[in-house]
Motif scaffolding. Sequence first.
Motif, mmCIF file in Angstrom:
data_model
loop_
_atom_site.group_PDB
_atom_site.id
_atom_site.type_symbol
_atom_site.label_atom_id
_atom_site.label_comp_id
_atom_site.label_asym_id
_atom_site.label_seq_id
_atom_site.Cartn_x
_atom_site.Cartn_y
_atom_site.Cartn_z
ATOM 1 N N LEU A 201 1.055 -1.015 -0.113
ATOM 2 C CA LEU A 201 -0.160 0.055 -0.379
ATOM 3 C C LEU A 201 0.390 1.199 0.095
ATOM 4 O O LEU A 201 0.993 2.078 -0.341
ATOM 5 N N ALA A 202 2.295 1.598 0.946
ATOM 6 C CA ALA A 202 3.296 2.480 0.583
ATOM 7 C C ALA A 202 3.315 3.271 -0.538
ATOM 8 O O ALA A 202 3.787 4.083 -0.803
ATOM 9 N N ALA A 203 3.918 1.373 -1.527
ATOM 10 C CA ALA A 203 4.015 1.590 -2.283
ATOM 11 C C ALA A 203 2.690 2.211 -3.802
ATOM 12 O O ALA A 203 3.476 3.260 -4.488
ATOM 13 N N GLY A 204 1.839 1.880 -3.366
ATOM 14 C CA GLY A 204 1.128 2.288 -4.138
ATOM 15 C C GLY A 204 0.789 4.118 -3.590
ATOM 16 O O GLY A 204 -0.022 4.662 -4.882
ATOM 17 N N ALA A 205 0.433 4.045 -2.721
ATOM 18 C CA ALA A 205 0.017 5.569 -2.619
ATOM 19 C C ALA A 205 0.890 6.579 -2.740
ATOM 20 O O ALA A 205 1.800 7.861 -3.583
ATOM 21 N N ALA A 206 2.673 6.360 -3.192
ATOM 22 C CA ALA A 206 3.606 7.313 -3.726
ATOM 23 C C ALA A 206 3.238 7.077 -5.362
ATOM 24 O O ALA A 206 3.551 7.943 -5.751
ATOM 25 N N THR A 207 3.288 5.985 -5.662
ATOM 26 C CA THR A 207 3.189 6.412 -7.071
ATOM 27 C C THR A 207 1.838 7.300 -7.440
ATOM 28 O O THR A 207 2.225 7.885 -8.581
ATOM 29 N N VAL A 208 0.531 6.777 -6.730
ATOM 30 C CA VAL A 208 -0.204 8.141 -7.171
ATOM 31 C C VAL A 208 0.296 9.752 -7.047
ATOM 32 O O VAL A 208 0.211 10.050 -7.100
ATOM 33 N N GLY A 209 1.091 9.569 -5.709
ATOM 34 C CA GLY A 209 1.885 11.274 -5.250
ATOM 35 C C GLY A 209 2.532 11.564 -6.322
ATOM 36 O O GLY A 209 2.918 12.376 -6.776
ATOM 37 N N CYS A 210 3.548 10.148 -7.075
ATOM 38 C CA CYS A 210 4.141 10.750 -7.987
ATOM 39 C C CYS A 210 3.830 11.100 -9.489
ATOM 40 O O CYS A 210 3.612 12.310 -10.411
ATOM 41 N N ALA A 211 2.501 10.274 -9.541
ATOM 42 C CA ALA A 211 1.722 10.426 -11.011
ATOM 43 C C ALA A 211 1.847 11.622 -10.831
ATOM 44 O O ALA A 211 1.091 12.527 -12.369
ATOM 45 N N ALA A 212 1.068 12.135 -9.618
ATOM 46 C CA ALA A 212 0.128 13.556 -9.517
ATOM 47 C C ALA A 212 0.401 15.056 -9.838
ATOM 48 O O ALA A 212 0.378 15.391 -11.035
ATOM 49 N N GLN A 213 2.267 14.846 -9.251
ATOM 50 C CA GLN A 213 3.418 15.388 -9.562
ATOM 51 C C GLN A 213 3.425 15.643 -10.948
ATOM 52 O O GLN A 213 3.319 17.088 -11.776
ATOM 53 N N MET A 214 3.556 14.658 -11.633
ATOM 54 C CA MET A 214 3.604 14.862 -13.123
ATOM 55 C C MET A 214 2.539 15.171 -14.025
ATOM 56 O O MET A 214 2.702 15.835 -15.006
ATOM 57 N N ILE A 215 1.887 14.008 -14.264
ATOM 58 C CA ILE A 215 0.299 15.150 -14.881
ATOM 59 C C ILE A 215 -0.032 15.986 -13.935
ATOM 60 O O ILE A 215 -0.994 17.433 -15.501
ATOM 61 N N GLY A 216 0.016 16.567 -13.123
ATOM 62 C CA GLY A 216 -0.674 17.545 -12.107
ATOM 63 C C GLY A 216 -0.128 19.247 -13.456
ATOM 64 O O GLY A 216 -0.654 19.978 -13.712
ATOM 65 N N PHE A 217 1.015 19.289 -13.492
ATOM 66 C CA PHE A 217 2.111 20.341 -13.754
ATOM 67 C C PHE A 217 1.845 20.089 -15.343
ATOM 68 O O PHE A 217 1.456 21.212 -15.810
ATOM 69 N N ALA A 218 1.710 18.399 -15.753
ATOM 70 C CA ALA A 218 1.323 18.334 -16.816
ATOM 71 C C ALA A 218 -0.043 19.516 -17.636
ATOM 72 O O ALA A 218 0.180 20.428 -18.507
#
Length: 340
Positions: A201-218
Amino acid sequence: MKQFLERKGVHPSIHQYVLTSLSYMALGLFASLIIGTIFQTLGNEVPFLPQAFVDIGDFAIQPIIYGGAIGIAIAHGLKAPPLVLYSALFAGSYAAEIGGGPAGSFLAALVAVEIGKLISKETKLDIVLTPLLTILVGFVVASTVGPPISAMLEGFGSIINWATDLRPFLMGMIVAALMGLALTAPISSVAIAVMLDLQGLAAGAATVGCAAQMIGFAVSSYRENGFGGLISQGVGTSMLQIANIVRKPILLIPPTVAGMVLAPVATVWLELENNAIGAGMGTSGLVGPIMLVETMGSSAQLLWVIILLLIVLPGLISLILSEWLRKKGLIQDGDMRLDA
């Protein structure tokens, strides 16, 4: 001494030993462990691909391979002369092979390279003494402090994994925010995730946080950067925005909030799990989604979760928040423009 160190290209600093070295370590990981895992996953999941994909993956993910790649990558990042660079292969490989893992390879290669640079080209026996000293230092560091450091970091990662399993709502938000910020900062989130061995679950949460940064800024910066910026940030890295963030830190709010909002959805309701490689990559090279498939198995349901949770929703939330900040005058047109 200061002049000697300057002449040898040894610049002790947090920037050199943390930011630069971790960034190059990530490149070494990508060229070995990460790409090998992708080959392995594609070979196992895509029916028409040859067995060679699995064979390539099985070989590339071996400690002696990714450890050597880390050693060479760090030596290259620290601008080591040729003999030191080639000898760094031993330091990284040996540390990983004896149980030091990526953290041991990082530490052994870093110390070996900096010591090797000191003797490089100082004597007529350079071709013998430089690799001899570099390899010897790599061996000593790898043997004495590599495994304990690796065990300590993995233990800390286990605490994070355990805490996230115990308190998935709160810890999911914290992990998503911190790993997302690490991805956008000039530091390697994937190196951190791998050294901590984030799982579940920790890795799942980290994946979401990282994706949010990339897609969010894009998505938020589409008006400034167009389609090229959308792809370079959404599939490349949000680190491209770091200069703009330094000038105006408020730019971090939309994607960070998006990650924190979506993390509990991933951890509590969807129980999204990933591995350490996917945890720190987000949507970069689509590694995060590929590793989700590797961890949870391919299914139509998971595909929809990936599309909504890693792409559509973080983009939508970030866009809404960034447009609101623009209307308040806190973000101006051009604040997220990427340099050509």
